[in-house]
Scaffold this motif. Sequence first.
Motif, PDB file in Angstrom:
ATOM      1  N   ASN A   1       0.827  -1.207   0.000  1.00 43.82           N
ATOM      2  CA  ASN A   1       0.000   0.000   0.000  1.00 43.82           C
ATOM      3  C   ASN A   1       0.865   1.264   0.000  1.00 43.82           C
ATOM      4  N   CYS A   2       0.347   2.367   0.556  1.00 45.08           N
ATOM      5  CA  CYS A   2       1.081   3.655   0.619  1.00 45.08           C
ATOM      6  C   CYS A   2       1.402   4.191  -0.779  1.00 45.08           C
TER       7      CYS A   2
ATOM      8  N   GLU B   1       0.622   6.898  -2.453  1.00 45.60           N
ATOM      9  CA  GLU B   1       1.060   8.286  -2.603  1.00 45.60           C
ATOM     10  C   GLU B   1       2.530   8.445  -2.228  1.00 45.60           C
TER      11      GLU B   1
ATOM     12  N   SER C   1      -0.984  -5.236  -2.326  1.00 47.34           N
ATOM     13  CA  SER C   1      -1.610  -3.979  -1.930  1.00 47.34           C
ATOM     14  C   SER C   1      -3.075  -3.958  -2.356  1.00 47.34           C
TER      15      SER C   1
ATOM     16  N   ASP D   1      -4.820  -0.693  -2.152  1.00 43.82           N
ATOM     17  CA  ASP D   1      -5.159   0.736  -2.059  1.00 43.82           C
ATOM     18  C   ASP D   1      -5.092   1.446  -3.396  1.00 43.82           C
TER      19      ASP D   1
ATOM     20  N   ASP E   1       9.072   4.976   1.324  1.00 48.34           N
ATOM     21  CA  ASP E   1       8.737   6.171   2.102  1.00 48.34           C
ATOM     22  C   ASP E   1       9.946   7.086   2.239  1.00 48.34           C
TER      23      ASP E   1
ATOM     24  N   GLN F   1       6.388   3.938   7.713  1.00 46.90           N
ATOM     25  CA  GLN F   1       5.082   4.298   7.173  1.00 46.90           C
ATOM     26  C   GLN F   1       4.232   3.078   6.820  1.00 46.90           C
ATOM     27  N   THR F   2       4.872   1.958   6.478  1.00 43.96           N
ATOM     28  CA  THR F   2       4.086   0.748   6.196  1.00 43.96           C
ATOM     29  C   THR F   2       3.319   0.323   7.438  1.00 43.96           C
TER      30      THR F   2
ATOM     31  N   ILE G   1       2.622   2.391  10.104  1.00 42.36           N
ATOM     32  CA  ILE G   1       1.741   3.490  10.506  1.00 42.36           C
ATOM     33  C   ILE G   1       0.476   3.520   9.665  1.00 42.36           C
ATOM     34  N   ARG G   2       0.614   3.250   8.366  1.00 42.45           N
ATOM     35  CA  ARG G   2      -0.518   3.404   7.452  1.00 42.45           C
ATOM     36  C   ARG G   2      -1.252   2.096   7.156  1.00 42.45           C
ATOM     37  N   ASN G   3      -0.753   0.984   7.683  1.00 43.04           N
ATOM     38  CA  ASN G   3      -1.421  -0.306   7.525  1.00 43.04           C
ATOM     39  C   ASN G   3      -1.643  -0.889   8.918  1.00 43.04           C
TER      40      ASN G   3
END
Length: 283
Positions: A11-12, A14, A36, A38, A95, A229-230, A232-234
């Motif tokens: 994912n992530c 952006e 992913s 997303d 990231d 970030q992987t 934090i965002r998942n």
Amino acid sequence: MKLFCIIPVINCLELTKAAIDSIHSPCTIILIDNNSDDGTREWGERMDGQVMTHGKKLKYIRNDVRLSVAASWNQGIKLAFEDAECEYVAVLNNDIILHPKTLEHLMAYMDKTGYLMVTGDNIKDRMSPETMIQMELPVPYTDFDLWPIEGWRSEGPDFSCFLINRETIRIIGWFDEKFEGAYCEDWDYHKRIQTAREHIEKHNDQNIKSSMAHAKRLSTAPYYHFASQTIIRNVELRTAISASHGRNQNYYLEKWGGDHPEVMDGGGNKTPFGRADMDWTDW
């Protein structure tokens, strides 16, 4: 010169697009998508084979079963080496933001030193990505970067942005896929580079220069790493990643007989993997 960039993702999207946009060196980007959901798959399939800004070309790989960090790195590196003209492989987190000259400087520094691994310099605690991008960086490396390396701590590799070549894999081998999920596969590889150097010096191996066996951070190759970030965002991955972190730490302890600093400083009993009857390349 032919450069490949390996970027594993979960994912992530952006962040991934921003990381790719920050690459200003002609290259093939191998995007390793670990299941992913997303929009990364749709974007990757749409961009697959497309030529992007600064001479970049995207190769999209989809894994419906998620691979570990080590396995994803190996998968991408093996695909890159299928191209006989591949000279360098940069392995990047998704990231990060690169300075426009970072990859160019890493390649020039590897050519100058012959080191088996050279890495970028994470400037997150020193400046913003906007300030970093404004840095001119007129030379690819400085006298400071060429000083003799004294001890593993002065190498200071950053495994979220590193460069290797075919010699790296020939001498050190692939990343250890017994490290599940994420964490500790980087500690292990750094220790294996150090072990290779010690082995070469001990046995006076004339086929390999011990001075090559380093993983050195380059001051003129800055990048900004948002970090974790992987996770934090998942949110749904946190329990699994935490569990794999614990397993990987235990495996590292079993493999090297101590935690990372102790082992790198010469401590640890290296049981059972450190037996004298084993060749270092098997570690």
